[in-house]
Design an enzyme around this catalytic site. Structure first.
Site, PDB file in Angstrom:
ATOM      1  N   GLY A  78       0.719  -1.163  -0.021  1.00  9.14           N
ATOM      2  CA  GLY A  78       0.079  -0.167  -0.086  1.00  9.14           C
ATOM      3  C   GLY A  78       0.770   1.299  -0.132  1.00  9.14           C
ATOM      4  O   GLY A  78       2.016   1.211   0.433  1.00  9.14           O
ATOM      5  N   ARG A 142       1.382  -5.739  -4.970  1.00  6.18           N
ATOM      6  CA  ARG A 142       1.167  -6.678  -4.036  1.00  6.18           C
ATOM      7  C   ARG A 142       1.693  -8.151  -4.130  1.00  6.18           C
ATOM      8  O   ARG A 142       1.630  -9.085  -3.541  1.00  6.18           O
ATOM      9  CB  ARG A 142      -0.232  -6.679  -3.391  1.00  6.18           C
ATOM     10  CG  ARG A 142      -0.671  -5.328  -2.581  1.00  6.18           C
ATOM     11  CD  ARG A 142      -1.552  -5.543  -1.624  1.00  6.18           C
ATOM     12  NE  ARG A 142      -2.134  -4.547  -1.036  1.00  6.18           N
ATOM     13  CZ  ARG A 142      -1.544  -3.819  -0.059  1.00  6.18           C
ATOM     14  NH1 ARG A 142      -0.432  -4.488   0.648  1.00  6.18           N
ATOM     15  NH2 ARG A 142      -2.348  -2.815   0.598  1.00  6.18           N
ATOM     16  N   ASP A 173       5.343  -7.888   5.729  1.00  2.00           N
ATOM     17  CA  ASP A 173       5.146  -9.090   4.827  1.00  2.00           C
ATOM     18  C   ASP A 173       6.364  -8.927   3.587  1.00  2.00           C
ATOM     19  O   ASP A 173       7.313  -9.918   3.387  1.00  2.00           O
ATOM     20  CB  ASP A 173       3.853  -9.296   4.136  1.00  2.00           C
ATOM     21  CG  ASP A 173       3.076  -9.993   5.182  1.00  2.00           C
ATOM     22  OD1 ASP A 173       3.318 -10.596   5.936  1.00  2.00           O
ATOM     23  OD2 ASP A 173       1.814  -9.544   4.956  1.00  2.00           O
ATOM     24  N   LYS A 199       7.966   0.573   5.530  1.00  2.00           N
ATOM     25  CA  LYS A 199       6.937   1.496   5.037  1.00  2.00           C
ATOM     26  C   LYS A 199       5.571   0.728   5.732  1.00  2.00           C
ATOM     27  O   LYS A 199       5.433  -0.314   5.705  1.00  2.00           O
ATOM     28  CB  LYS A 199       6.942   1.561   3.639  1.00  2.00           C
ATOM     29  CG  LYS A 199       5.850   1.949   3.097  1.00  2.00           C
ATOM     30  CD  LYS A 199       5.224   1.010   2.057  1.00  2.00           C
ATOM     31  CE  LYS A 199       4.393  -0.060   2.531  1.00  2.00           C
ATOM     32  NZ  LYS A 199       3.594  -0.979   1.698  1.00  2.00           N
ATOM     33  N   THR A 200       4.581   1.663   6.069  1.00  2.00           N
ATOM     34  CA  THR A 200       3.400   1.291   6.098  1.00  2.00           C
ATOM     35  C   THR A 200       2.500   2.469   6.910  1.00  2.00           C
ATOM     36  O   THR A 200       3.164   2.759   8.136  1.00  2.00           O
ATOM     37  CB  THR A 200       3.123   0.038   6.552  1.00  2.00           C
ATOM     38  OG1 THR A 200       1.592  -0.033   6.770  1.00  2.00           O
ATOM     39  CG2 THR A 200       3.472  -0.374   8.024  1.00  2.00           C
ATOM     40  N   ASP A 202       0.118   1.958   8.460  1.00  2.00           N
ATOM     41  CA  ASP A 202      -0.576   1.112   9.630  1.00  2.00           C
ATOM     42  C   ASP A 202       0.259   1.265  10.918  1.00  2.00           C
ATOM     43  O   ASP A 202      -0.067   1.092  12.173  1.00  2.00           O
ATOM     44  CB  ASP A 202      -0.607  -0.301   9.297  1.00  2.00           C
ATOM     45  CG  ASP A 202      -1.579  -0.463   8.144  1.00  2.00           C
ATOM     46  OD1 ASP A 202      -1.970   0.382   7.660  1.00  2.00           O
ATOM     47  OD2 ASP A 202      -1.599  -1.875   7.541  1.00  2.00           O
TER      48      ASP A 202
HETATM   49  P1  FBP Z   1       0.574  -1.781   3.604  1.00  2.00           P
HETATM   50  O1  FBP Z   1       0.583  -2.805   4.866  1.00  2.00           O
HETATM   51  O2  FBP Z   1       1.064  -2.781   2.403  1.00  2.00           O
HETATM   52  O3  FBP Z   1       1.263  -0.752   3.885  1.00  2.00           O
HETATM   53  O4  FBP Z   1      -0.928  -1.423   3.447  1.00  2.00           O
HETATM   54  C1  FBP Z   1      -1.693  -0.771   4.248  1.00  2.00           C
HETATM   55  C2  FBP Z   1      -3.168  -0.567   3.853  1.00  2.00           C
HETATM   56  O5  FBP Z   1      -3.221   0.768   3.410  1.00  2.00           O
HETATM   57  C3  FBP Z   1      -4.065  -0.935   4.987  1.00  2.00           C
HETATM   58  O6  FBP Z   1      -4.211  -0.067   6.145  1.00  2.00           O
HETATM   59  C4  FBP Z   1      -5.159  -1.244   4.213  1.00  2.00           C
HETATM   60  O7  FBP Z   1      -6.081  -2.213   4.832  1.00  2.00           O
HETATM   61  C5  FBP Z   1      -4.497  -1.890   2.966  1.00  2.00           C
HETATM   62  O8  FBP Z   1      -3.411  -1.456   2.763  1.00  2.00           O
HETATM   63  C6  FBP Z   1      -5.798  -1.368   2.011  1.00  2.00           C
HETATM   64  O9  FBP Z   1      -4.951  -2.158   0.861  1.00  2.00           O
HETATM   65  P2  FBP Z   1      -5.515  -1.661  -0.827  1.00  2.00           P
HETATM   66  O10 FBP Z   1      -4.398  -0.617  -0.908  1.00  2.00           O
HETATM   67  O11 FBP Z   1      -5.061  -2.994  -1.609  1.00  2.00           O
HETATM   68  O12 FBP Z   1      -6.862  -1.532  -0.728  1.00  2.00           O
END
Ligand code: FBP
Length: 552
Positions: A78, A142, A173, A199-200, A202
């Site tokens: 993400g 992803r 991951d 990175k994230t 979250d």
């Molecule tokens: P990462 O863990 O890859 O940084 O993604 C975080 C996130 O934004 C989460 O908070 C959310 O649940 C998910 O990605 C949403 O994924 P997508 O962009 O595939 O809709």
């Protein structure tokens, strides 16, 4: 590309670096490391990259020369504010070490490495992206890198481009996979180093050496601005309860940080729900009680923050989701059968029939829309896509029913009207705050030193983040140090341990000590938009989470 006035001014911002990275560095090796748990298993799986020492870079007057190096970079998962600055930091770093160095970006995430999709990142190209949000410079994806055939395809293109090092910018991951790749390349003497960057938005990739993942700072500031605006609207109109779901996947760090910044009436924390084994009905009672008490004070309005991963932590929902995960594994007989139904109600009836009786009871009591959301496709890592589950609406409906019952017994005298919001994508590509702009640039710049020093299997680490950037500590942490064994898709796997909200840490304790007051008295705080220029108390503050966590 057309650019806004803000972007054009912001492009001139020179991100701050730690003093130790400003000139020549001395590499100082610390203690040998071991994994956070399951040491024997992790050591066996990573014989070449296990146990390496921590690394710190110290400023040095001793001139060093480095050979030119070709580096590949991948954005994985993400979006998170600051990714472009990691890339500009890497670029400036490797060019500073040797101007003949080159940077290649693999396009569309890890898949670009396997499919040989890449561009060379030149200075003119990179300049347009400095201090901007988004991952659009090379795109993200992803795709999981976990098969040797993929690693070998990667080797093929990297040999062709004479790339000696790969930097993977990703979450837990993706960095786990970076470490597996580093081990594979080390075992095969392929001469390719692999370095990770945390990175994230979250905020769940953190530990003693990685104080925060990048993007968390900006994203929570953006959401807090929006929550503050909603609080002010709620306090002006005095007629709505706003139920706001916040991104963050499993962890509630985002919700917690936004609560600390905005002081809403209700903040649910998934980790607390799990620890206290709270059922959906108990959560609903907790919310309805606050709403009724506020109503008895004449305040039929308020703001509730709901973490997006909540349903996975409610015991009966957790059991249901885990059964669904097993039953709907891609390619399984039950998944094929489920997918063959064109009518949603028939699909639901089929699922209810194959669940255990306890889970079937929970599943059939859910509003049909929510039941359908629980059976949507999993992401490539097998996770339920929690951002697609409308937990805020589920709770809103249940609270409404509960308040209806309370009205009959005279326990609720007031009105309850809801507005629903989901904040996630609004914050992931925001222009990075000064903190993220500096932090990301430093992470990238630091990664170039790790490469120049021949390191592999390390994550770029910049610490001491509550101090001014000049005093930040730069270095590297072996990724294996963050690993433990976890059950994934029915198999034990070595993975980076996810950092969930700790209930005995300062940020949660602060919330717990104040939430009763915030619930009943309207104590809203309106943080306003991120400021890029102005007094340092306004422009350069890290999150409340990291400030409380690191307070001595
Ligand atoms: P990462 O863990 O890859 O940084 O993604 C975080 C996130 O934004 C989460 O908070 C959310 O649940 C998910 O990605 C949403 O994924 P997508 O962009 O595939 O809709």
């Amino acid at each position: 590309m057309s650019i806004s006035a803000l972007q054009s001014e912001r492009a001139k911002y020179q991100p701050k670096l730690p003093n130790s990275l400003k000139s020549y560095v001395k590499l100082v090796e610390g203690e040998k490391t071991q994994s956070v748990a399951d040491q024997k298993d992790i050591q066996e799986l990573f014989p070449n990259t296990y146990g390496m020492p921590l690394i710190n870079f110290e400023a040095s007057n001793e001139k060093k020369t480095y050979s030119a190096v070709n580096v590949g970079v991948i954005l994985s998962g993400g979006q998170a504010p600051g990714g472009h600055n990691v890339i500009s930091g890497i670029f400036d770093g490797i060019k500073n070490l040797n101007p003949e160095s080159k940077l290649y970006g693999f396009l569309g995430g890890p898949g670009g490495l396997v499919d040989h999709q890449y561009i060379e990142l030149t200075s003119e190209f990179i300049d347009e992206y400095r201090n901007t949000g988004g991952f659009d410079i090379i795109g993200s994806g992803r795709t999981k890198l976990e098969e040797t055939a993929q690693y070998d395809k990667g080797t093929e293109i990297m040999k062709q481009l004479n790339i000696q090092a790969l930097i993977i910018i990703g979450g837990d991951d993706s960095n786990t996979n970076a470490c597996v790749l580093a081990e594979y390349y080390a075992a095969n003497n392929s001469g390719i180093q692999v370095i990770g960057c945390p990175k994230t938005i979250d905020g769940d990739l953190k530990n003693d050496m990685i104080e925060t993942s990048f993007g968390f700072d900006t994203a929570t500031k953006v959401y807090s601005e929006l929550i503050g605006n909603i609080e002010r609207d709620a306090n002006s109109a005095k007629k709505y309860w706003h139920f706001i779901k916040l991104m963050g996947r499993s962890a509630s760090h985002i919700g917690l940080e936004c609560a600390l910044q905005t002081q809403p009436n209700i903040t649910l924390i998934s980790e607390e729900v799990e620890l206290k084994k709270q059922t959906l009905s108990e959560i609903v009672d907790y919310m309805a009680d606050i709403i009724a008490r506020r109503a008895s004070n004449g305040e039929s309005f308020g703001v509730a923050l709901i973490p997006e991963g909540l349903v996975e932590f409610v015991p009966e929902m957790k059991a249901l989701i885990s059964e669904l995960n097993d039953l709907l594994v891609e390619g399984s007989e039950s998944e094929q059968k489920f997918k063959s139904f064109t009518s949603k109600s028939e699909g639901r009836a089929f699922v209810a029939g194959i669940l255990s009786s306890d889970s079937a009871k929970v599943y059939t009591l859910l509003p049909s829309g929510i039941a359908d959301q629980l059976t949507l496709d999993r992401d490539p890592h097998g996770n339920v896509q929690v951002s697609l589950i409308e937990t805020e609406k589920l709770l809103g409906e249940m609270v409404k029913t509960r308040l209806g019952e309370m009205k009959k017994t005279g326990d609720f005298k007031g009105k309850f009207s809801t507005q629903y919001h989901f904040f996630g994508y609004e914050g992931r590509c925001a222009a990075p705050s000064n903190f993220d702009a500096d932090y990301c640039y430093s992470l990238g710049y630091n990664a170039s030193f790790l490469i120049a020093e021949g390191k592999t299997g390390y994550m770029s680490s910049v610490r001491n983040l509550t101090a001014p950037a000049a005093e930040w500590i730069a270095g590297g942490v072996p990724v294996t140090m963050m690993m433990n064994m976890e059950r994934r898709h029915g198999h034990m796997k070595a993975v980076i341990q996810k950092a969930l909200v700790e209930l005995d840490n300062a940020p949660f304790k602060y919330l717990a000590a104040n939430r009763e007051k915030w619930a009943i008295e309207t104590s809203f705080v309106y943080p306003g938009p991120i400021q890029y220029w102005g007094p340092t108390e306004v422009c350069d503050q890290p999150t409340k989470t990291i400030t409380l966590e690191r307070a001595k």
